[in-house]
Design a protein around this motif. Structure first.
Motif, PDB file in Angstrom:
ATOM      1  N   TYR A 130      31.045  36.908  22.092  1.00  0.00           N
ATOM      2  CA  TYR A 130      32.133  35.691  21.763  1.00  0.00           C
ATOM      3  C   TYR A 130      31.792  34.487  22.257  1.00  0.00           C
ATOM      4  O   TYR A 130      31.128  34.380  23.574  1.00  0.00           O
ATOM      5  N   ASP A 131      32.152  33.462  21.535  1.00  0.00           N
ATOM      6  CA  ASP A 131      32.037  32.161  21.902  1.00  0.00           C
ATOM      7  C   ASP A 131      33.181  31.573  22.602  1.00  0.00           C
ATOM      8  O   ASP A 131      34.369  31.717  22.262  1.00  0.00           O
ATOM      9  N   PHE A 132      33.325  30.893  23.763  1.00  0.00           N
ATOM     10  CA  PHE A 132      34.236  30.350  24.337  1.00  0.00           C
ATOM     11  C   PHE A 132      34.134  28.824  24.612  1.00  0.00           C
ATOM     12  O   PHE A 132      32.927  28.593  25.325  1.00  0.00           O
ATOM     13  N   GLU A 133      34.860  28.020  24.055  1.00  0.00           N
ATOM     14  CA  GLU A 133      34.405  26.636  24.522  1.00  0.00           C
ATOM     15  C   GLU A 133      34.812  26.168  25.910  1.00  0.00           C
ATOM     16  O   GLU A 133      35.839  26.433  26.281  1.00  0.00           O
ATOM     17  N   TRP A 134      33.741  25.623  26.536  1.00  0.00           N
ATOM     18  CA  TRP A 134      33.824  25.263  27.949  1.00  0.00           C
ATOM     19  C   TRP A 134      34.917  24.524  28.275  1.00  0.00           C
ATOM     20  O   TRP A 134      35.052  23.158  27.726  1.00  0.00           O
ATOM     21  N   VAL A 135      35.995  24.589  29.215  1.00  0.00           N
ATOM     22  CA  VAL A 135      36.846  23.669  29.408  1.00  0.00           C
ATOM     23  C   VAL A 135      36.791  23.272  30.965  1.00  0.00           C
ATOM     24  O   VAL A 135      37.879  23.041  31.440  1.00  0.00           O
ATOM     25  N   ASN A 136      35.722  23.362  31.638  1.00  0.00           N
ATOM     26  CA  ASN A 136      35.579  23.228  33.187  1.00  0.00           C
ATOM     27  C   ASN A 136      36.459  24.102  33.720  1.00  0.00           C
ATOM     28  O   ASN A 136      37.071  23.585  34.890  1.00  0.00           O
ATOM     29  N   ASP A 137      36.619  25.420  33.393  1.00  0.00           N
ATOM     30  CA  ASP A 137      37.570  26.253  34.136  1.00  0.00           C
ATOM     31  C   ASP A 137      36.833  27.822  34.050  1.00  0.00           C
ATOM     32  O   ASP A 137      36.933  28.605  32.878  1.00  0.00           O
ATOM     33  N   PHE A 138      36.161  28.105  35.213  1.00  0.00           N
ATOM     34  CA  PHE A 138      35.707  29.607  35.099  1.00  0.00           C
ATOM     35  C   PHE A 138      36.611  30.592  35.143  1.00  0.00           C
ATOM     36  O   PHE A 138      36.484  31.732  34.420  1.00  0.00           O
ATOM     37  N   ALA A 139      37.724  30.169  35.624  1.00  0.00           N
ATOM     38  CA  ALA A 139      39.001  31.491  35.403  1.00  0.00           C
ATOM     39  C   ALA A 139      39.511  31.457  34.115  1.00  0.00           C
ATOM     40  O   ALA A 139      39.737  32.633  33.604  1.00  0.00           O
ATOM     41  N   ALA A 140      39.563  30.482  33.381  1.00  0.00           N
ATOM     42  CA  ALA A 140      39.928  30.586  31.985  1.00  0.00           C
ATOM     43  C   ALA A 140      38.901  31.317  31.195  1.00  0.00           C
ATOM     44  O   ALA A 140      39.138  32.353  30.211  1.00  0.00           O
ATOM     45  N   ALA A 141      37.469  31.095  31.323  1.00  0.00           N
ATOM     46  CA  ALA A 141      36.442  32.016  30.713  1.00  0.00           C
ATOM     47  C   ALA A 141      36.656  33.255  31.097  1.00  0.00           C
ATOM     48  O   ALA A 141      36.464  34.233  30.153  1.00  0.00           O
ATOM     49  N   ARG A 142      36.724  33.772  32.463  1.00  0.00           N
ATOM     50  CA  ARG A 142      36.820  35.055  32.599  1.00  0.00           C
ATOM     51  C   ARG A 142      37.770  35.730  32.262  1.00  0.00           C
ATOM     52  O   ARG A 142      37.983  36.980  31.960  1.00  0.00           O
ATOM     53  N   ASN A 143      39.178  35.134  32.209  1.00  0.00           N
ATOM     54  CA  ASN A 143      40.150  35.768  31.542  1.00  0.00           C
ATOM     55  C   ASN A 143      40.342  35.987  30.109  1.00  0.00           C
ATOM     56  O   ASN A 143      40.564  36.883  29.560  1.00  0.00           O
ATOM     57  N   TYR A 144      39.538  35.224  29.433  1.00  0.00           N
ATOM     58  CA  TYR A 144      38.951  35.393  28.130  1.00  0.00           C
ATOM     59  C   TYR A 144      38.247  36.621  27.715  1.00  0.00           C
ATOM     60  O   TYR A 144      38.394  37.588  26.919  1.00  0.00           O
ATOM     61  N   ALA A 145      37.168  36.755  28.650  1.00  0.00           N
ATOM     62  CA  ALA A 145      36.167  37.995  28.368  1.00  0.00           C
ATOM     63  C   ALA A 145      37.133  39.152  29.112  1.00  0.00           C
ATOM     64  O   ALA A 145      36.927  40.205  28.158  1.00  0.00           O
ATOM     65  N   PHE A 146      38.075  39.171  30.059  1.00  0.00           N
ATOM     66  CA  PHE A 146      39.001  40.136  30.304  1.00  0.00           C
ATOM     67  C   PHE A 146      39.765  40.678  29.126  1.00  0.00           C
ATOM     68  O   PHE A 146      39.991  41.799  28.976  1.00  0.00           O
ATOM     69  N   SER A 147      40.137  39.661  28.476  1.00  0.00           N
ATOM     70  CA  SER A 147      41.088  39.849  27.186  1.00  0.00           C
ATOM     71  C   SER A 147      40.497  40.879  26.342  1.00  0.00           C
ATOM     72  O   SER A 147      41.157  41.362  25.288  1.00  0.00           O
ATOM     73  N   LYS A 148      39.323  40.842  26.130  1.00  0.00           N
ATOM     74  CA  LYS A 148      38.571  41.630  25.324  1.00  0.00           C
ATOM     75  C   LYS A 148      38.064  43.062  25.503  1.00  0.00           C
ATOM     76  O   LYS A 148      37.662  43.657  24.787  1.00  0.00           O
ATOM     77  N   ALA A 149      38.355  43.443  26.673  1.00  0.00           N
ATOM     78  CA  ALA A 149      38.120  44.565  27.114  1.00  0.00           C
ATOM     79  C   ALA A 149      39.035  45.759  26.690  1.00  0.00           C
ATOM     80  O   ALA A 149      40.082  45.485  26.550  1.00  0.00           O
ATOM     81  N   THR A 150      38.450  46.989  26.518  1.00  0.00           N
ATOM     82  CA  THR A 150      39.528  48.076  25.993  1.00  0.00           C
ATOM     83  C   THR A 150      39.325  49.222  26.749  1.00  0.00           C
ATOM     84  O   THR A 150      39.776  50.233  26.727  1.00  0.00           O
ATOM     85  N   LYS A 151      38.329  49.179  27.872  1.00  0.00           N
ATOM     86  CA  LYS A 151      38.143  50.487  28.585  1.00  0.00           C
ATOM     87  C   LYS A 151      39.069  50.682  29.830  1.00  0.00           C
ATOM     88  O   LYS A 151      39.843  49.634  30.070  1.00  0.00           O
ATOM     89  N   GLY A 152      38.959  51.652  30.470  1.00  0.00           N
ATOM     90  CA  GLY A 152      39.991  51.863  31.810  1.00  0.00           C
ATOM     91  C   GLY A 152      39.780  51.069  32.878  1.00  0.00           C
ATOM     92  O   GLY A 152      40.676  50.505  33.604  1.00  0.00           O
ATOM     93  N   TYR A 153      38.672  50.618  33.052  1.00  0.00           N
ATOM     94  CA  TYR A 153      38.276  49.551  34.254  1.00  0.00           C
ATOM     95  C   TYR A 153      37.381  48.564  33.582  1.00  0.00           C
ATOM     96  O   TYR A 153      36.607  48.640  32.810  1.00  0.00           O
ATOM     97  N   ILE A 154      37.584  47.426  34.585  1.00  0.00           N
ATOM     98  CA  ILE A 154      36.598  46.294  34.002  1.00  0.00           C
ATOM     99  C   ILE A 154      35.617  45.972  35.308  1.00  0.00           C
ATOM    100  O   ILE A 154      36.134  45.839  36.323  1.00  0.00           O
ATOM    101  N   TYR A 155      34.434  45.923  34.990  1.00  0.00           N
ATOM    102  CA  TYR A 155      33.343  45.426  35.816  1.00  0.00           C
ATOM    103  C   TYR A 155      32.796  44.019  35.616  1.00  0.00           C
ATOM    104  O   TYR A 155      32.361  43.556  34.590  1.00  0.00           O
ATOM    105  N   SER A 156      33.250  43.408  36.373  1.00  0.00           N
ATOM    106  CA  SER A 156      32.934  41.499  36.368  1.00  0.00           C
ATOM    107  C   SER A 156      31.629  41.415  37.295  1.00  0.00           C
ATOM    108  O   SER A 156      31.522  41.720  38.201  1.00  0.00           O
ATOM    109  N   ALA A 157      30.614  41.004  36.451  1.00  0.00           N
ATOM    110  CA  ALA A 157      29.255  40.481  36.766  1.00  0.00           C
ATOM    111  C   ALA A 157      28.702  39.193  36.283  1.00  0.00           C
ATOM    112  O   ALA A 157      29.316  38.695  35.503  1.00  0.00           O
ATOM    113  N   ASP A 158      27.955  38.843  37.214  1.00  0.00           N
ATOM    114  CA  ASP A 158      27.139  37.573  36.664  1.00  0.00           C
ATOM    115  C   ASP A 158      25.815  37.645  36.461  1.00  0.00           C
ATOM    116  O   ASP A 158      25.064  38.803  36.853  1.00  0.00           O
ATOM    117  N   ALA A 159      25.093  36.917  35.775  1.00  0.00           N
ATOM    118  CA  ALA A 159      23.687  37.209  35.245  1.00  0.00           C
ATOM    119  C   ALA A 159      22.669  37.374  36.208  1.00  0.00           C
ATOM    120  O   ALA A 159      21.772  37.828  36.165  1.00  0.00           O
TER     121      ALA A 159
END
Length: 335
Positions: A54-83
């Motif tokens: 998914y594309d997310f327009e950068w708004v200088n807010d890492f939390a907003a971007a992570r919240n958007y990623a979490f909103s797309k999850a469908t499984k029981g748990y979410i693993y948050s990782a960095d590259a």
């Protein structure tokens, strides 16, 4: 066995993304990649592992971007990782066992985060626990047989999994710019106030301190700030003043910290001030206080190798070579 959605936010990570995904992909049931504006092959590499990009327009807010990623999850748990994270063979096996055996009431799993001191950052420890795995939907339950109440505190499990942080380069410049931007947009929380001061002392350059001086001087006079925040702010303001050569302002804010029991950082600043004045005996007193008589507030090295090296330099300038060699040796052994 639980199911897991991997959620990542990325931008221009073509050098390291495959390294990260290749060691976790088979442990995940879903991979979600949120791109905040890559101009390289990042999305092409991600497509080898998932079609949920998914594309997310950068708004200088890492939390907003992570919240958007979490909103797309469908499984029981979410693993948050960095590259720039890696799981080796031992920790892949630990993760696999965790996935098979995690009790359903656990809502957050913490994992060790290691190799943090390779580059300057806001962290003072090479290995520490961080929350990394989160239950996607939280089920509220009532507790206590009388005066019953809803349990609001999350059930946290501290695992033995160790994530290896392998940065390609320091993120300090990027992070300090983000702090400066945040200062102009809203009042920094107590946590971000501390992290900004820490990043400055651990990785900041002269210009970073000078650009932060006005904000932290205002914090020193902010009646809504805690005593600890005022102490942090006075440390930053004092160092900025010293770097500018403003002796009166430097001593004004240094003494504010000394009056509140002091800390290693301000003793280091006093040591550096007197060393520049070529008063090596007085500088040595303050470097000694930094190393042995006070505790660090922001940068653990201000109580470690930094003042020890300062002592070595002072004693060398005083012609006391034996003492200089001893402190030089201690500095080398400190890490």
């Amino acid at each position: 066995m639980i199911t897991i959605s991997l959620c990542m936010i990325v931008k221009n990570e073509e050098k390291i993304l495959e390294r990260c995904l290749s060691c976790v992909a088979d442990l995940m049931d879903e991979i979600i990649i949120v791109d905040t504006g890559s101009s390289d092959r990042t999305k092409e590499i991600a497509r080898k592992y998932t079609d949920k990009i998914y594309d997310f327009e950068w708004v200088n807010d890492f939390a907003a971007a992570r919240n958007y990623a979490f909103s797309k999850a469908t499984k029981g748990y979410i693993y948050s990782a960095d590259a720039d994270e890696v799981l080796d063979k031992v920790n892949r096996e630990r993760f696999h066992l965790l996935k098979q055996n995690l009790l359903p009431e656990i809502e957050i799993v913490q994992m060790y985060y290691s190799n943090q001191l390779q580059f300057g950052s806001v962290y003072n420890y090479d290995r520490e626990y961080r929350p990394k795995l989160f239950k996607r939907i939280r089920n509220f339950t009532w507790i206590d047989p009388i005066h019953e109440t809803v349990r609001t505190k999350a059930l946290v499990f501290d695992s033995e999994i160790e994530i290896i942080h392998e940065q390609e380069e320091s993120h300090a410049a990027r992070d300090l710019e983000a702090f400066r931007r945040a200062c102009g947009e809203e009042r920094l929380s107590q946590r971000l106030h501390n992290l900004y001061a820490r990043e400055l002392f651990i990785a900041g350059e002269k210009e970073d301190f000078l650009e932060a001086e006005e904000f932290f001087e205002a914090s020193c006079n902010d009646t809504q700030r805690s005593a600890e925040e005022v102490k942090e702010a006075a440390c930053v303001t004092a160092k900025a003043a010293r770097l500018r050569g403003d002796k009166l302002k430097f001593h004004k804010y240094a003494m504010k910290v000394i009056a509140s029991e002091g800390c290693s950082e301000i003793c280091m600043e006093l040591g550096n001030f007197y060393k520049k004045e070529k008063d090596y005996a007085e500088a040595a007193v303050w470097f000694y206080n930094a190393a042995f008589e006070t505790e660090s507030l922001l940068d653990i090295r201000s109580k470690g190798d930094k003042p020890l090296l300062g002592l070595a330099e002072c004693y060398r300038c005083l012609g006391m070579e034996e003492q200089a060699k001893e402190y030089q040796k201690m500095a080398g052994e400190w890490r």
